[in-house]
Write a protein that holds these residues in place. Structure first.
Motif, short mmCIF file in Angstrom:
data_model
loop_
_atom_site.label_atom_id
_atom_site.label_comp_id
_atom_site.label_asym_id
_atom_site.label_seq_id
_atom_site.Cartn_x
_atom_site.Cartn_y
_atom_site.Cartn_z
N PHE B 33 0.84 -1.20 0.00
CA PHE B 33 0.00 0.00 0.00
C PHE B 33 0.87 1.25 0.00
O PHE B 33 1.95 1.26 0.60
N TYR B 35 0.20 5.27 1.28
CA TYR B 35 -0.68 6.24 1.92
C TYR B 35 0.04 7.58 1.99
O TYR B 35 1.26 7.64 2.03
N GLN B 37 -0.06 10.97 4.62
CA GLN B 37 -0.55 11.37 5.93
C GLN B 37 -0.42 12.87 6.07
O GLN B 37 0.68 13.42 5.98
N GLY B 40 -4.86 16.02 10.51
CA GLY B 40 -6.32 16.10 10.48
C GLY B 40 -7.01 15.26 9.42
O GLY B 40 -8.24 15.12 9.43
N LEU B 41 -6.23 14.69 8.53
CA LEU B 41 -6.82 13.89 7.44
C LEU B 41 -6.51 12.41 7.57
O LEU B 41 -7.00 11.60 6.79
N GLY B 42 -5.70 12.07 8.54
CA GLY B 42 -5.39 10.66 8.76
C GLY B 42 -4.51 10.06 7.69
O GLY B 42 -3.70 10.75 7.06
N LEU B 43 -4.68 8.78 7.46
CA LEU B 43 -3.93 8.05 6.44
C LEU B 43 -4.85 7.84 5.26
O LEU B 43 -5.85 7.14 5.36
N ARG B 44 -4.52 8.45 4.16
CA ARG B 44 -5.37 8.32 2.97
C ARG B 44 -4.70 7.42 1.96
O ARG B 44 -3.53 7.61 1.61
N LEU B 45 -5.47 6.44 1.46
CA LEU B 45 -4.94 5.43 0.56
C LEU B 45 -4.81 5.99 -0.85
O LEU B 45 -5.78 6.46 -1.44
N PHE B 48 -3.01 0.64 -3.99
CA PHE B 48 -2.54 -0.60 -3.39
C PHE B 48 -2.37 -1.66 -4.47
O PHE B 48 -2.88 -1.52 -5.59
N GLY B 58 -6.69 3.82 -4.91
CA GLY B 58 -7.25 4.05 -3.60
C GLY B 58 -8.22 5.22 -3.63
O GLY B 58 -8.91 5.44 -4.64
N ASP B 59 -8.21 6.00 -2.57
CA ASP B 59 -9.16 7.10 -2.47
C ASP B 59 -8.67 8.39 -3.11
O ASP B 59 -9.46 9.25 -3.50
N LEU B 90 3.63 7.07 3.44
CA LEU B 90 3.87 5.83 4.17
C LEU B 90 3.56 4.63 3.28
O LEU B 90 2.51 4.57 2.65
#
Lengths: 111, 110
Positions: B33, B35, B37, B40-45, B48, B58-59, B90
């Protein structure tokens, strides 16, 4: 589509409990929980599988409500080492390949 | 000890450059994968891959492409870097349960 976590941030005193929630708009195969300490990579805590099987951490527990597409992470008697950002991850309905994470919950445990 | 290695911890590139981020895992995992980072948005894919030469969006795939020619290596390519791609990237690998993450590459596009 990212799962939604709540709350965004929690501040605790050592020994207190916390609950972190995760919800998805789609059917889930499993829910994963990870913790990321500042400056480090996320580390696996736990996975909850459809059907109730659970694998993971001995001091942190979680639940998975398949019908509601929700999971909660329970941290009891928190320790200073619990501080970090907690992410829930969800994958596709039929496989574990696509792993998508929420925005994270920042947990701070103070002495 | 399991290992996911990203080629650079810090990278500074100019707008418009083609950028390659490399990730290697030594666990014979099928899934890999990428991602990004952001606060405030976290881990976005981003993308993959579930097998050699297989990839899925991914997104947030726009502006990125990937390559997986060998099982252990998954590359993220920024075709023409832009300032809004400044982020922490990441890489992770898994067999379907526990995912292992690399230390991340902090990319700055100037």
């Amino acid at each position: 589509q990212q799962p939604v976590q709540s709350p965004q941030a929690v501040i605790l005193r050592e020994g207190e409990d916390a609950v972190i929630n995760c919800s998805s708009s789609k059917a889930l195969y499993s829910v994963h929980w990870y913790r990321q300490k500042h400056g480090e990579a996320p580390v696996f805590l736990m996975i909850l599988l459809k059907g109730g099987e659970q694998k993971g951490h001995e001091k942190i527990s979680a639940s998975f409500n398949e019908k509601k597409q929700q999971s909660s992470l329970y941290l009891t008697a928190s320790q200073l080492s619990y501080s970090g950002t907690y992410f829930c991850g969800t994958d596709g309905e039929t496989s574990g390949s696509r792993l998508t994470f929420g925005e994270g919950t920042q947990l701070t445990v103070n002495p | 000890d399991v290992k996911v290695t990203q080629s650079s911890r810090y990278l500074v590139k100019r707008t418009g450059e083609k950028v390659f981020l490399e990730c290697v895992q030594d666990m014979d995992h099928e899934n890999m994968f990428w991602y990004r980072q952001d606060p405030g948005l976290g881990l976005r894919l981003i993308y993959f891959s579930y097998d050699v030469k297989m990839k899925e969006k991914g997104d947030i795939p726009e502006g990125y492409s990937v390559s997986r020619e060998k099982k252990e290596r998954f590359s993220l390519i920024l075709e023409s870097a832009s300032t809004n791609q400044t982020s922490m990237y990441l890489c992770a690998s898994s067999l379907g349960f526990e995912a292992f993450f690399g230390q991340g590459t902090r990319l700055t596009v100037v």
